[in-house]
Write a protein that holds these residues in place. Sequence first.
Motif, short mmCIF file in Angstrom:
data_model
loop_
_atom_site.label_atom_id
_atom_site.label_comp_id
_atom_site.label_asym_id
_atom_site.label_seq_id
_atom_site.Cartn_x
_atom_site.Cartn_y
_atom_site.Cartn_z
N THR A 134 0.85 -1.19 0.00
CA THR A 134 0.00 0.00 0.00
C THR A 134 0.89 1.25 0.00
N GLY A 135 0.30 2.39 -0.34
CA GLY A 135 1.01 3.66 -0.27
C GLY A 135 2.27 3.68 -1.12
N ASP A 136 3.32 4.30 -0.57
CA ASP A 136 4.59 4.41 -1.28
C ASP A 136 5.18 3.04 -1.59
N ASN A 137 4.88 2.06 -0.75
CA ASN A 137 5.44 0.73 -0.97
C ASN A 137 4.94 0.09 -2.26
N MET A 138 3.78 0.56 -2.78
CA MET A 138 3.30 0.01 -4.04
C MET A 138 4.25 0.41 -5.17
N ILE A 139 4.70 1.68 -5.16
CA ILE A 139 5.67 2.13 -6.15
C ILE A 139 6.99 1.39 -5.98
N LYS A 140 7.44 1.27 -4.74
CA LYS A 140 8.70 0.58 -4.49
C LYS A 140 8.61 -0.89 -4.90
N GLY A 141 7.46 -1.51 -4.65
CA GLY A 141 7.28 -2.90 -5.04
C GLY A 141 7.34 -3.08 -6.55
N ASN A 142 6.66 -2.21 -7.27
CA ASN A 142 6.72 -2.27 -8.74
C ASN A 142 8.14 -2.01 -9.23
N ALA A 143 8.85 -1.12 -8.55
CA ALA A 143 10.23 -0.82 -8.93
C ALA A 143 11.12 -2.04 -8.73
N VAL A 144 10.91 -2.78 -7.64
CA VAL A 144 11.71 -3.99 -7.39
C VAL A 144 11.46 -5.03 -8.48
N VAL A 145 10.18 -5.23 -8.84
CA VAL A 145 9.85 -6.18 -9.92
C VAL A 145 10.53 -5.75 -11.22
N ASN A 146 10.51 -4.45 -11.49
CA ASN A 146 11.15 -3.91 -12.69
C ASN A 146 12.66 -4.14 -12.66
N GLN A 147 13.28 -3.97 -11.48
CA GLN A 147 14.72 -4.15 -11.35
C GLN A 147 15.11 -5.62 -11.54
N VAL A 148 14.28 -6.53 -11.04
CA VAL A 148 14.56 -7.96 -11.23
C VAL A 148 14.55 -8.30 -12.71
N ALA A 149 13.54 -7.79 -13.45
CA ALA A 149 13.46 -8.05 -14.88
C ALA A 149 14.66 -7.46 -15.61
N ALA A 150 15.07 -6.24 -15.22
CA ALA A 150 16.23 -5.60 -15.85
C ALA A 150 17.51 -6.37 -15.56
N ALA A 151 17.66 -6.82 -14.31
CA ALA A 151 18.85 -7.58 -13.95
C ALA A 151 18.91 -8.91 -14.71
N ALA A 152 17.74 -9.53 -14.90
CA ALA A 152 17.70 -10.78 -15.67
C ALA A 152 18.12 -10.54 -17.11
N SER A 153 17.62 -9.46 -17.70
CA SER A 153 17.98 -9.14 -19.09
C SER A 153 19.45 -8.81 -19.22
N LEU A 154 20.04 -8.26 -18.16
CA LEU A 154 21.44 -7.86 -18.19
C LEU A 154 22.38 -9.06 -18.00
N ALA A 155 22.09 -9.90 -17.02
CA ALA A 155 23.03 -10.97 -16.64
C ALA A 155 22.74 -12.32 -17.27
N ALA A 156 21.45 -12.62 -17.47
CA ALA A 156 21.10 -13.96 -17.93
C ALA A 156 21.67 -14.33 -19.30
N PRO A 157 21.74 -13.41 -20.28
CA PRO A 157 22.35 -13.80 -21.56
C PRO A 157 23.78 -14.29 -21.42
N VAL A 158 24.55 -13.65 -20.53
CA VAL A 158 25.92 -14.09 -20.30
C VAL A 158 25.92 -15.49 -19.69
N LEU A 159 25.04 -15.70 -18.68
CA LEU A 159 24.95 -17.01 -18.05
C LEU A 159 24.47 -18.06 -19.03
N GLY A 160 23.49 -17.69 -19.87
CA GLY A 160 22.98 -18.62 -20.86
C GLY A 160 24.05 -19.04 -21.84
N SER A 161 24.88 -18.09 -22.25
CA SER A 161 25.97 -18.40 -23.18
C SER A 161 26.98 -19.34 -22.54
#
Length: 425
Positions: A134-161
């Motif tokens: 709730t409140g500000d934590n809703m923005i922070k929660g969405n930001a964390v989900v976004n960061q996880v997706a970004a981190a996966a896009s950044l690191a996973a291709p290297v790991l996949g290779s």
Amino acid sequence: MKEKLFSRNFTMLILGQVSSLFGNVILKFALSMYVLDTTGSAAVFAGILAFAAVPSIVLSPLGGILADRANRRNIMVGLDLLSGISVLATALLFRSSAMHRMDIVLIGGLLMVLSVLGAFESPTVQACVPQMQTGDNMIKGNAVVNQVAAAASLAAPVLGSVFYTAVGIKSVMFFVMLCFFLTAGFECLIRLEYDRPAKKEKIGTIVKNDFKESVQFIGKERPDILKMLLLATAMNFLVAGAAVVGLPFIVRHVLGMGAGMYGIAESLMGLAAILGGIAASVLAGKGKNGSSAKANSLSVWVAPVGICFLLAGAAFLLPIGDMAKYTVNLVGFCGIQIAASVFSIFALTDIQSKTPNHLIGKVMSYSMAISMCAQPLSQALYGILFDQFEQSVYVILAAAGIAVLAIARYAPGVLPMNSLNCLEK
């Protein structure tokens, strides 16, 4: 007392997303390398991906209805178990490189199945965040989900290779299968309230009534949500193609840089997406003081995107070398990524905060479907434009910048809003 962001439920959700997203990206990257090795054609895998994306677009509204009608925890657990079983079955049916034609069919089938399952899981995950925060934590929660997706896009291709080269495609599949099963294990530990429907209805009746109710809610009761969806779609259309098609074209063809320089650019773009998520979290934390009034307006985060487009285009009009042009474009595109990430997080949170719990899955599914339609159209248009204006790419970048600035100029009048203030009520 201020609520914790990382409650038990949210922690389990994020751990599951880390396992699932990293597994997904590693799998798709390894599959792309396998298809390229066995067929010698990148276009084949691109065609498979495009074809497999269709179920996600078509079935997303049904996924939203399921997210609002059933126990969201159970949906996520069941879908991730099915994903793991699908990957396991594909791995067991894989023969050898000599049978690569059948392998390609299996890969296409697997991606199709994962696309169908994703159409039901994505709106469910997005609907869980406002139920947990709730409140500000809703923005922070969405930001964390976004960061996880970004981190996966950044690191996973290297790991996949690395994994694909070291152990082969079948071992990668077994690893990804474990990722999905681990995700389901984390999700089993989530506890969410669920009100079982008072009466049972036929599936056709449920789909018809839920679709009618959600369309009426967006179109008549809260047209500001529809405007927000259209604004987000317009931004996604202008930014997605430029990042996916424009940046690699500029680096490799216009500036004639090597694969290493393009790799650096892609890594920094991934880092920029993570920084955008951090920026959104920081701004959410400052949402209660008066100095954040300007930060609360989404239009404030639209304008920097346009300015960065113009900056990238201006580099090609200045008497500077290719390395300087590369640097300026990298700064411009990373700026676009950061501002666009903040905008998308705030826009998503604003939509979630204005949508009642029994409709949020459906509204999120519409958002996902519209976004998925905008991306391939954007990539196709930018592809045509960059081919036509290869010697004057500044024209494309300037046009995109002007279009975004026009949105920033007129959006507040069409859609007056204060995302963070809205969340504080």
